[in-house]
Enzyme design. Structure first.
Site, PDB file in Angstrom:
ATOM      1  CG  ASN A   8      47.293  44.455  26.084  1.00 46.77           C
ATOM      2  OD1 ASN A   8      46.277  45.136  26.109  1.00 46.77           O
ATOM      3  ND2 ASN A   8      47.353  43.260  26.630  1.00 46.77           N
ATOM      4  CG  HIS A  11      44.378  48.972  30.240  1.00 47.63           C
ATOM      5  ND1 HIS A  11      43.351  48.315  30.879  1.00 47.63           N
ATOM      6  CD2 HIS A  11      45.504  48.331  30.606  1.00 47.63           C
ATOM      7  CE1 HIS A  11      43.844  47.341  31.621  1.00 47.63           C
ATOM      8  NE2 HIS A  11      45.144  47.321  31.461  1.00 47.63           N
ATOM      9  NE  ARG A  19      30.526  58.780  30.911  1.00 45.43           N
ATOM     10  CZ  ARG A  19      30.591  60.097  30.741  1.00 45.43           C
ATOM     11  NH1 ARG A  19      29.973  60.655  29.710  1.00 45.43           N
ATOM     12  NH2 ARG A  19      31.270  60.859  31.564  1.00 45.43           N
ATOM     13  CG  HIS A  51      43.068  39.212  28.146  1.00 43.51           C
ATOM     14  ND1 HIS A  51      43.648  39.214  29.396  1.00 43.51           N
ATOM     15  CD2 HIS A  51      42.358  38.064  28.077  1.00 43.51           C
ATOM     16  CE1 HIS A  51      43.294  38.110  30.052  1.00 43.51           C
ATOM     17  NE2 HIS A  51      42.499  37.394  29.268  1.00 43.51           N
ATOM     18  NE  ARG A  53      39.991  39.802  32.636  1.00 45.04           N
ATOM     19  CZ  ARG A  53      41.099  39.500  33.312  1.00 45.04           C
ATOM     20  NH1 ARG A  53      42.256  39.992  32.952  1.00 45.04           N
ATOM     21  NH2 ARG A  53      41.041  38.744  34.375  1.00 45.04           N
ATOM     22  NE  ARG A  57      38.055  42.377  34.409  1.00 45.34           N
ATOM     23  CZ  ARG A  57      38.932  41.864  35.285  1.00 45.34           C
ATOM     24  NH1 ARG A  57      40.075  42.459  35.496  1.00 45.34           N
ATOM     25  NH2 ARG A  57      38.663  40.778  35.944  1.00 45.34           N
ATOM     26  CD  GLU A  78      47.063  38.919  27.295  1.00 41.68           C
ATOM     27  OE1 GLU A  78      46.522  38.971  28.404  1.00 41.68           O
ATOM     28  OE2 GLU A  78      47.785  39.808  26.843  1.00 41.68           O
ATOM     29  CB  THR A 108      46.213  42.974  35.242  1.00 43.63           C
ATOM     30  OG1 THR A 108      46.837  42.626  34.009  1.00 43.63           O
ATOM     31  CG2 THR A 108      47.265  43.007  36.344  1.00 43.63           C
ATOM     32  CB  THR A 109      47.320  38.201  33.360  1.00 48.26           C
ATOM     33  OG1 THR A 109      46.394  38.546  32.338  1.00 48.26           O
ATOM     34  CG2 THR A 109      47.595  36.719  33.317  1.00 48.26           C
ATOM     35  CD  GLU A 159      53.545  37.801  26.575  1.00 45.06           C
ATOM     36  OE1 GLU A 159      53.012  37.592  25.474  1.00 45.06           O
ATOM     37  OE2 GLU A 159      53.201  38.704  27.350  1.00 45.06           O
ATOM     38  CG  HIS A 198      52.067  41.287  33.451  1.00 43.57           C
ATOM     39  ND1 HIS A 198      50.793  41.004  33.055  1.00 43.57           N
ATOM     40  CD2 HIS A 198      51.953  41.864  34.663  1.00 43.57           C
ATOM     41  CE1 HIS A 198      49.942  41.351  33.989  1.00 43.57           C
ATOM     42  NE2 HIS A 198      50.616  41.883  34.970  1.00 43.57           N
ATOM     43  N   GLY A 220      51.355  47.040  27.399  1.00 42.76           N
ATOM     44  CA  GLY A 220      50.065  47.707  27.281  1.00 42.76           C
ATOM     45  C   GLY A 220      49.936  48.927  28.153  1.00 42.76           C
ATOM     46  CG  HIS A 221      48.899  50.174  32.807  1.00 41.51           C
ATOM     47  ND1 HIS A 221      49.670  51.049  33.523  1.00 41.51           N
ATOM     48  CD2 HIS A 221      47.617  50.414  33.166  1.00 41.51           C
ATOM     49  CE1 HIS A 221      48.896  51.777  34.305  1.00 41.51           C
ATOM     50  NE2 HIS A 221      47.647  51.406  34.102  1.00 41.51           N
TER      51      HIS A 221
HETATM   52  N1  PXP Z   1      51.305  39.975  28.258  1.00 35.94           N
HETATM   53  C1  PXP Z   1      50.304  39.331  28.885  1.00 35.94           C
HETATM   54  C2  PXP Z   1      50.191  37.857  28.718  1.00 35.94           C
HETATM   55  C3  PXP Z   1      49.364  40.032  29.675  1.00 35.94           C
HETATM   56  O1  PXP Z   1      48.376  39.375  30.313  1.00 35.94           O
HETATM   57  C4  PXP Z   1      49.462  41.434  29.755  1.00 35.94           C
HETATM   58  C5  PXP Z   1      48.441  42.201  30.499  1.00 35.94           C
HETATM   59  O2  PXP Z   1      47.217  42.138  29.822  1.00 35.94           O
HETATM   60  C6  PXP Z   1      50.522  42.061  29.062  1.00 35.94           C
HETATM   61  C7  PXP Z   1      51.445  41.306  28.349  1.00 35.94           C
HETATM   62  C8  PXP Z   1      50.699  43.535  29.085  1.00 35.94           C
HETATM   63  O3  PXP Z   1      50.942  43.932  30.398  1.00 35.94           O
HETATM   64  P1  PXP Z   1      51.005  45.462  30.768  1.00 35.94           P
HETATM   65  O4  PXP Z   1      49.661  46.050  30.489  1.00 35.94           O
HETATM   66  O5  PXP Z   1      51.371  45.454  32.206  1.00 35.94           O
HETATM   67  O6  PXP Z   1      52.064  46.084  29.879  1.00 35.94           O
END
Ligand code: PXP
Length: 244
Positions: A8, A11, A19, A51, A53, A57, A78, A108-109, A159, A198, A220-221
């Site tokens: 993902n 970020h 910025r 994602h 949104r 954002r 997403e 976040t979600t 998921e 997540h 992702g993060h």
């Molecule tokens: N899966 C879904 C459905 C999510 O909403 C997110 C966060 O955007 C992720 C996976 C990835 O989560 P993380 O950034 O905590 O790894």
């Protein structure tokens, strides 16, 4: 083959927006989520998740269209189940769509999608996506009623939300893992592909790999964070190595 990794890249866009949200016309706009996606693919990601949104954002509409063009593996869009975003998905035609709940206030979600309460709205979107050849995954909490609702909607993929597991420790974490294992078993019995994601990172991932018939993790993060030290390609490769 081990469990597959979807990266993902939201970020990367978060840093850009910090910025340039108010100055998108600048000649200096960086970093580029598409560049990050290509590096993640070189590191072994089998898919790229982004994602879109409602408040835009981080990822914006242009990012999604550029990702669709550039990604060589597959794009997993997403999104919340809102008419505006559904229309965009039907124009972009990603390989996969992952439907998530979305509120403007959340960082976040937060929870999973409530497929029981939102059954009829989801039914319509699933049909529209299916007709367009897009595979739908439902992001749900590891709760038997949600698995049953996903099955009755004919969702090909779920998921499982691993956030509660990731936020817990000790015996609470053990209990969350048991909930995930049971949910994965129920989904597999119902013929639904099991993905998860997540809050997963390099240190909490290993017990998650015991989920039966787990196909794909979306992370992702922690990968974007690690990429600050070692670059996106290496950060992805390190996670792929942990997935076996
Ligand atoms: N899966 C879904 C459905 C999510 O909403 C997110 C966060 O955007 C992720 C996976 C990835 O989560 P993380 O950034 O905590 O790894």
């Amino acid at each position: 083959m081990g469990v597959q990794l979807g990266v993902n890249i939201d970020h990367v866009a978060t840093v850009r927006q910090a910025r340039y949200a108010l100055n998108a016309g600048s000649i200096n706009v960086e970093p580029d989520p598409v560049e990050a996606a290509l590096a993640a693919e070189r590191g072994g990601a089998v898919g790229i998740t982004a994602h879109l949104r409602q408040d835009r954002r981080h990822i914006g509409d242009v990012d999604i269209f550029r990702l669709k063009e550039a990604v060589a593996t597959k794009l997993n869009l997403e999104m919340g189940n809102s008419p505006e975003i559904v229309d965009i998905a039907l124009k972009v035609l990603p390989t996969d769509v992952c439907l998530v709940p979305e509120s403007r206030e959340e960082v976040t979600t937060e929870g999973g999608l409530d497929c029981v309460t939102n059954h009829s709205a989801l039914e319509q979107t699933l049909k529209a996506m299916r007709d367009a050849g897009i595979r739908v995954s439902l992001f749900i909490d590891p709760v038997p009623a949600q698995i049953a609702a996903a099955a009755s909607l004919g969702a090909p993929v779920i998921e499982l939300h691993t956030g509660a597991y990731a936020e817990a420790s000790g015996s609470v974490r053990d209990a969350e893992l048991v909930r995930l294992l049971e949910a994965a078993r129920l989904a597999t019995e119902a013929g639904i592909q099991v993905n998860a994601g997540h809050g997963l990172n390099y240190t909490n991932i290993s017990p998650i790999l015991t989920l039966p018939r787990l196909v794909e993790l979306n992370i992702g993060h922690s990968i974007v964070s690690r990429a600050l030290a070692v670059g996106m390609e290496t950060a992805t490769r390190e996670m792929v190595a942990l997935l076996g």
